[in-house]
Scaffold this active site. Structure first.
Site, PDB file in Angstrom:
ATOM      1  N   LYS A  11      37.293  33.442  31.007  1.00 20.73           N
ATOM      2  CA  LYS A  11      36.137  32.404  31.820  1.00 20.73           C
ATOM      3  C   LYS A  11      35.694  32.186  32.618  1.00 20.73           C
ATOM      4  O   LYS A  11      34.774  33.275  32.804  1.00 20.73           O
ATOM      5  CB  LYS A  11      37.571  32.481  32.357  1.00 20.73           C
ATOM      6  CG  LYS A  11      39.097  31.818  32.350  1.00 20.73           C
ATOM      7  CD  LYS A  11      40.492  31.380  33.451  1.00 20.73           C
ATOM      8  CE  LYS A  11      41.454  31.254  33.104  1.00 20.73           C
ATOM      9  NZ  LYS A  11      42.879  31.042  34.363  1.00 20.73           N
ATOM     10  N   TYR A  51      45.055  22.402  28.660  1.00 19.98           N
ATOM     11  CA  TYR A  51      46.531  22.578  30.031  1.00 19.98           C
ATOM     12  C   TYR A  51      47.015  21.531  30.297  1.00 19.98           C
ATOM     13  O   TYR A  51      47.733  21.639  31.498  1.00 19.98           O
ATOM     14  CB  TYR A  51      46.075  22.817  30.920  1.00 19.98           C
ATOM     15  CG  TYR A  51      44.725  23.782  30.694  1.00 19.98           C
ATOM     16  CD1 TYR A  51      45.595  25.504  31.453  1.00 19.98           C
ATOM     17  CD2 TYR A  51      43.534  24.363  31.710  1.00 19.98           C
ATOM     18  CE1 TYR A  51      45.397  27.252  31.134  1.00 19.98           C
ATOM     19  CE2 TYR A  51      42.897  26.718  31.564  1.00 19.98           C
ATOM     20  CZ  TYR A  51      43.548  26.534  31.090  1.00 19.98           C
ATOM     21  OH  TYR A  51      43.129  28.264  31.952  1.00 19.98           O
ATOM     22  N   PHE A  59      47.625  21.770  41.225  1.00 21.14           N
ATOM     23  CA  PHE A  59      45.994  22.482  41.453  1.00 21.14           C
ATOM     24  C   PHE A  59      44.916  22.132  40.352  1.00 21.14           C
ATOM     25  O   PHE A  59      44.008  23.124  39.650  1.00 21.14           O
ATOM     26  CB  PHE A  59      46.595  24.059  40.962  1.00 21.14           C
ATOM     27  CG  PHE A  59      47.186  24.877  40.157  1.00 21.14           C
ATOM     28  CD1 PHE A  59      46.845  24.587  38.560  1.00 21.14           C
ATOM     29  CD2 PHE A  59      48.799  24.377  39.778  1.00 21.14           C
ATOM     30  CE1 PHE A  59      47.573  25.153  37.524  1.00 21.14           C
ATOM     31  CE2 PHE A  59      49.317  25.499  38.859  1.00 21.14           C
ATOM     32  CZ  PHE A  59      48.093  25.425  38.073  1.00 21.14           C
ATOM     33  N   ARG A  87      48.550  40.292  28.246  1.00 20.09           N
ATOM     34  CA  ARG A  87      49.236  39.694  29.395  1.00 20.09           C
ATOM     35  C   ARG A  87      49.747  40.743  30.484  1.00 20.09           C
ATOM     36  O   ARG A  87      48.545  40.726  31.597  1.00 20.09           O
ATOM     37  CB  ARG A  87      50.489  38.677  29.346  1.00 20.09           C
ATOM     38  CG  ARG A  87      50.441  37.539  28.585  1.00 20.09           C
ATOM     39  CD  ARG A  87      51.703  35.979  29.016  1.00 20.09           C
ATOM     40  NE  ARG A  87      51.454  35.398  29.828  1.00 20.09           N
ATOM     41  CZ  ARG A  87      51.075  34.691  30.696  1.00 20.09           C
ATOM     42  NH1 ARG A  87      50.206  33.916  29.930  1.00 20.09           N
ATOM     43  NH2 ARG A  87      51.072  34.674  31.911  1.00 20.09           N
ATOM     44  N   ARG A 104      42.429  40.785  35.802  1.00 21.15           N
ATOM     45  CA  ARG A 104      42.236  40.157  36.814  1.00 21.15           C
ATOM     46  C   ARG A 104      42.466  40.450  38.040  1.00 21.15           C
ATOM     47  O   ARG A 104      41.971  40.203  39.144  1.00 21.15           O
ATOM     48  CB  ARG A 104      43.793  38.880  36.929  1.00 21.15           C
ATOM     49  CG  ARG A 104      43.993  38.129  35.492  1.00 21.15           C
ATOM     50  CD  ARG A 104      44.732  37.200  35.949  1.00 21.15           C
ATOM     51  NE  ARG A 104      44.341  35.968  34.860  1.00 21.15           N
ATOM     52  CZ  ARG A 104      45.863  35.582  34.017  1.00 21.15           C
ATOM     53  NH1 ARG A 104      47.232  35.336  34.240  1.00 21.15           N
ATOM     54  NH2 ARG A 104      45.566  34.317  33.839  1.00 21.15           N
ATOM     55  N   ASN A 114      40.572  33.631  38.138  1.00 18.74           N
ATOM     56  CA  ASN A 114      41.210  34.859  37.606  1.00 18.74           C
ATOM     57  C   ASN A 114      40.716  35.042  35.836  1.00 18.74           C
ATOM     58  O   ASN A 114      41.087  36.225  35.388  1.00 18.74           O
ATOM     59  CB  ASN A 114      43.300  34.776  38.273  1.00 18.74           C
ATOM     60  CG  ASN A 114      42.758  33.142  36.338  1.00 18.74           C
ATOM     61  OD1 ASN A 114      42.352  33.071  35.503  1.00 18.74           O
ATOM     62  ND2 ASN A 114      44.175  32.954  36.481  1.00 18.74           N
ATOM     63  N   HIS A 117      41.939  34.270  30.140  1.00 20.50           N
ATOM     64  CA  HIS A 117      42.891  33.734  29.848  1.00 20.50           C
ATOM     65  C   HIS A 117      44.083  34.829  28.938  1.00 20.50           C
ATOM     66  O   HIS A 117      43.345  35.560  27.816  1.00 20.50           O
ATOM     67  CB  HIS A 117      43.053  32.107  28.971  1.00 20.50           C
ATOM     68  CG  HIS A 117      43.935  31.494  28.538  1.00 20.50           C
ATOM     69  ND1 HIS A 117      44.994  30.962  29.004  1.00 20.50           N
ATOM     70  CD2 HIS A 117      44.090  31.217  27.028  1.00 20.50           C
ATOM     71  CE1 HIS A 117      46.330  30.144  28.802  1.00 20.50           C
ATOM     72  NE2 HIS A 117      45.280  30.402  27.042  1.00 20.50           N
ATOM     73  N   GLU A 128      47.084  27.325  20.275  1.00 17.08           N
ATOM     74  CA  GLU A 128      45.472  27.842  21.312  1.00 17.08           C
ATOM     75  C   GLU A 128      45.386  28.169  20.356  1.00 17.08           C
ATOM     76  O   GLU A 128      43.811  27.791  20.278  1.00 17.08           O
ATOM     77  CB  GLU A 128      46.565  28.522  21.971  1.00 17.08           C
ATOM     78  CG  GLU A 128      47.271  28.077  23.412  1.00 17.08           C
ATOM     79  CD  GLU A 128      47.605  28.897  24.322  1.00 17.08           C
ATOM     80  OE1 GLU A 128      47.650  28.486  25.612  1.00 17.08           O
ATOM     81  OE2 GLU A 128      46.448  30.024  24.283  1.00 17.08           O
TER      82      GLU A 128
END
Ligand code: IDP
Ligand code: MG
Length: 139
Positions: A11, A51, A59, A87, A104, A114, A117, A128
């Site tokens: 990110k 998203y 948010f 993850r 993270r 964070n 992704h 994705e």
């Protein structure tokens, strides 16, 4: 165990902070193979489409502004149980709650910023990957 692909993003915060190398290094050290890799500057529309499930959450505006801040690195990773394993390596969404040693925890600052992704399931990984990569871009 099943060999599968997942989709990952470094990110804007982690790119700005100079952590591309360390994160790609973790990808390789963890035994993933890289099948797609591209820098991109996302647009508002691309972020909305990506998203969609979060579009109507409180948010979302903050998330959108964050993802617009600067370039990101898009990656397609393959390995055994790649979705769940990536993850685990990332840690949970909130860097303050993420386990020590996770990406993270190391590179994220807060719930929005964070660092990385990762797809949350094999079927979303497929969606994705194809949202950002054409078949010709994948090896
Ligand atoms: P995930 O990235 O761990 O799968 P999601 O719930 O899918 O988490 O949320 C997508 C992204 O939106 C998060 O990675 C984070 O950047 C941001 N986000 C999630 N929940 C919040 C929140 O409560 N406040 C602010 N940002 C959030
Ligand atoms: Mg998610």
């Amino acid at each position: 165990m099943v060999r599968e692909r997942t989709f990952a993003i470094i990110k804007p915060d982690a790119v700005q902070d100079g952590h591309i190398g360390e994160i790609v290094s973790a990808v390789e050290q963890e035994g993933f193979t890289i099948h797609g890799l591209r820098m991109a500057r996302l647009t508002r529309d691309l972020i909305k489409g990506f998203y969609l499930e979060h579009l109507h959450k409180p948010f979302y505006p903050e998330l959108e502004e964050f993802m617009l801040e600067g370039p990101v690195l898009l990656m397609v990773l393959e390995g055994e149980d790649a979705v769940a394993r990536w993850r685990e390596i990332m840690g949970v969404t909130d860097p303050l709650e993420a386990a020590p040693g996770t990406l993270r925890r190391k590179f994220g600052r807060n719930l929005t910023r964070n660092a990385v992704h990762g797809s949350d399931a094999p079927h979303t990984a497929g969606q994705e990957i194809h949202y950002f990569f054409s078949a010709l871009d994948l090896v």
